[in-house]
Design a protein around this motif. Sequence first.
Motif, PDB file in Angstrom:
ATOM      1  N   LYS A  64       0.903  -1.170  -0.049  1.00  0.00           N
ATOM      2  CA  LYS A  64      -0.106   0.162   0.030  1.00  0.00           C
ATOM      3  C   LYS A  64       0.858   1.281  -0.084  1.00  0.00           C
ATOM      4  O   LYS A  64       2.020   1.163   0.520  1.00  0.00           O
ATOM      5  CB  LYS A  64      -1.119  -0.032   1.322  1.00  0.00           C
ATOM      6  CG  LYS A  64      -1.731  -1.369   1.457  1.00  0.00           C
ATOM      7  CD  LYS A  64      -2.425  -1.345   2.893  1.00  0.00           C
ATOM      8  CE  LYS A  64      -3.039  -2.805   3.125  1.00  0.00           C
ATOM      9  NZ  LYS A  64      -3.416  -2.739   4.495  1.00  0.00           N
ATOM     10  N   SER A 106       3.926  -1.851   5.357  1.00  0.00           N
ATOM     11  CA  SER A 106       2.743  -2.054   4.557  1.00  0.00           C
ATOM     12  C   SER A 106       1.590  -2.770   5.143  1.00  0.00           C
ATOM     13  O   SER A 106       0.796  -2.504   5.233  1.00  0.00           O
ATOM     14  CB  SER A 106       2.700  -2.343   3.296  1.00  0.00           C
ATOM     15  OG  SER A 106       1.544  -2.408   2.383  1.00  0.00           O
ATOM     16  N   GLN A 135       4.500   1.332  -1.748  1.00  0.00           N
ATOM     17  CA  GLN A 135       4.377   0.576  -3.221  1.00  0.00           C
ATOM     18  C   GLN A 135       5.969   0.872  -3.820  1.00  0.00           C
ATOM     19  O   GLN A 135       6.598   1.907  -3.529  1.00  0.00           O
ATOM     20  CB  GLN A 135       3.563   1.224  -4.023  1.00  0.00           C
ATOM     21  CG  GLN A 135       2.173   0.628  -3.612  1.00  0.00           C
ATOM     22  CD  GLN A 135       1.131   0.940  -4.402  1.00  0.00           C
ATOM     23  OE1 GLN A 135       1.000   1.556  -5.461  1.00  0.00           O
ATOM     24  NE2 GLN A 135      -0.001  -0.044  -4.553  1.00  0.00           N
TER      25      GLN A 135
END
Length: 858
Positions: A618, A641, A622
């Motif tokens: 996320k 994440s 990323q």
Amino acid sequence: MTAPEPARSGSASEEKTDHTWIPTTCYMCYNACHVLVHRVNGVVVKIEGNPASPHNFGAVCAKGNAGIMSLYNPYRIRTPLKRTNPRKGIGVDPGWVEITWEEAMELTADAFRKVKDKDPRGLLISAWDAHLMSTFGEAFATAFGTPNTTAGPAGVFCGNGLHSVLWLHHGAWYCESDVDNCEYLLLFGSQQGVPIHLNALGITRKMAQRRRQGLKVVAIDPMCSYAASKANRWVPIRPGTDAALALGLVNQLLNELGIYDARFIKHQTNGPYLITAAGNYARDPESGKPLVWDPAAGAARTFDTLVGDVALEGTFEVHGTPCKPAFSLLREHVRAYTPERVEEITTIPAEQVRVIAREYGAAARVGSTITIDGVELPFRPAHADWSRGAIAHKHALHTGLAIQLLNTIIGAVNVPGGHLGVSAAGPTWKPESGPDGMLVPTSGLNSAHSLLPYPPRKVRAPQTAELVEIFPVAVYARSIVPEVLLHGEKYRVPYEIGAMLHWRNNYMQQTSNPAQMAEAFSRIGFIASIAFTIDASVEMADVVFPDTHFLERTDAMPNAPRSWVMANASDWYYAVRQPVVDPPPGVRHWPEVISELAGRLGILDRYNQALNTLLQLKEPHQLEKDRRYSVEEVSDRRFKSKLGGELGLTHFKEAGLHTIPKKPEEVFPMPFTDGKLHLYYEFFKRAGEDVARVAETVGFEWDTSDYDPLPDWKPCPDFNLRDGYDLWVINYKVPYHAHSYTYENPWLGDLTDRIPGARDILINPWTARNKGLGDGDEVTLETPQGYRVHGRLSTTEGIHPEVLAVMGSQGHWAAGQPVAKGKGINFNTLIHQDVRRVDTLSGALDSCVKVRVAKVGR
């Protein structure tokens, strides 16, 4: 190659003080136990279990202890190698020469470019790294444009008749016994309870404790395996007949003893679904939903509208068609499996079949409950577990489904005391209700290594090296890859495999007859291997990249909660595998190799995008499209994440683990699940019809006879062989080995040599006497195809009189593995690669092999 000096300290050592314990995760087998590694002056001196681990509870097995010896293996590869001999085959010297990383990368990238320009599907990726292949490996395949990823030998025999069953019944990839609460356990070809099975140390410890507290174990196996030696009763069985025994036990429970969980069958299976004479669900003409019979109203209702009682027996007319509940058909079906018929098929005495059924039924305590952490749950302290021994056969899926019936009819699925799905439910997921109200796993739970069997996938003309398009209910079909390499044109596969990227499996030695494997894989124009040592499969490569040892590599979440965290673990956990010492100069972890290849091939952006998806990264964690990341950077982003941005790689390097307490509904999800279990596999019938239609259209023969809606026993191809082929030969595991690479470890090799008969062919003394043979005799085993192995006999009472046994994964011939070379017998030499020996439901390759035995010199 000369034996170089062992690796010593580098930056990994310099970051920490001497005489330190470092938390990491073992990878001497796929169990991924949490360990503490003692390093002194930059040298690993000891590996112990991590006492904080909810997985292995502070224990470590012989394989983990021996990780030191594999780390300091003087025969490991330290620099890229290039083949100079164009000829490939068993025992052929590749003529290796050392080359630079730049040359190795360019040779590989150039070969891959040519394949990509012609058809990217022509690249085959063959790898077995249970913890990273489904992310980094699949990301590379996606970016390159090939659907052809395969784990190789790991999917030829072991899980084909298991994983599909578990997806259907547990919503999980793997299974465990709830040994904390179980009182009666049937093991069909399973090594649960010894350090061989998955979650070996956790289950071994718990089963040892529970046996002292009264757990009764019945082991069904052709030989007195390690698990059988610890059991209360060992039941010798003829190989390939486990389904007959399971169905015989089901017959006793349903038709003779009347022991089954009617409430569970009515409300949590498709047992009440009405079946027409054609074998299909009777469906509502408007909604298309399956119908059940409402006895109070004397009418059919859709399965999801009836709130009262429902019929399990009888014949009912629906829309002018006579129908019966699926449960009624099941009872009728298993009546054929009388104890006497089971004895004829399996050699297990009829009275023993009756005794086991009575014991199992009584132990099940149908209708009882138990309260755990304040939650009242169904209590079923009896169940059956099975593994490779029962299902490495032609009709593997039928066998798995037959054994699972023993659990389903008493309601012992995902409840205390029963058979549990590993990670079927968790803090944010649980099994769901799918088409026709049947259970399906939670969205996204399936591994990239596995397809889902339900709803069955659309059947199409073959497009992949595993021909998965015509295996609509299999999780994979890895045994088919050699068939496609040899006969791809037969199945109209629209391209040829022109290159292969290979690491961490030994398909040459652990699949079927090595000569057949050599012929198949020598047809691939270019093979690049990433390897620690030169094994039999790496000998087939054109370029070899050196790989790291598990004590030199970083892996985030080697046991991810939604795939590998064991059901019997006390907590959910996240862990790390981190480098304890640096690898030799220039040696790289394999994801670094494929990341650089992605850059050279111009697919780095797609590779990073695929990693974002597969790792579920996320923002802001990323990966950027056009930047190369190290494994450490990706691991840090993955942790952050997943865990809210606070706990990154640095935290895990210090702590080793992060745990989250489990709740009862996460360990025992069945009472909280809406999806129903299959007693009747109506979708098999339709799937088989679709496969037959596509095979006829494309123009090849294909066996669809196993697409039956109820499990059955069917003989494997060698069952009725005569002409002197009168003995079955099987292989078995010992606790010191997981796959073929552990045989190169000198400590483990020494332990193996201390096992009486470990390098020999085991035979029952009664059988030996009848054939004029005895201990120490040198003999030849020969199959009908003319395959032969030679070895020495060792007699033991712990084996079925019709059976010979050899230890698996032996018989190495690669020059790069001198410790293992020439020891023991290669069982796989006896297995014939032939599509007619493949289970067309699950993709399992039949290892039911009959041989004739002859004394050397007679």
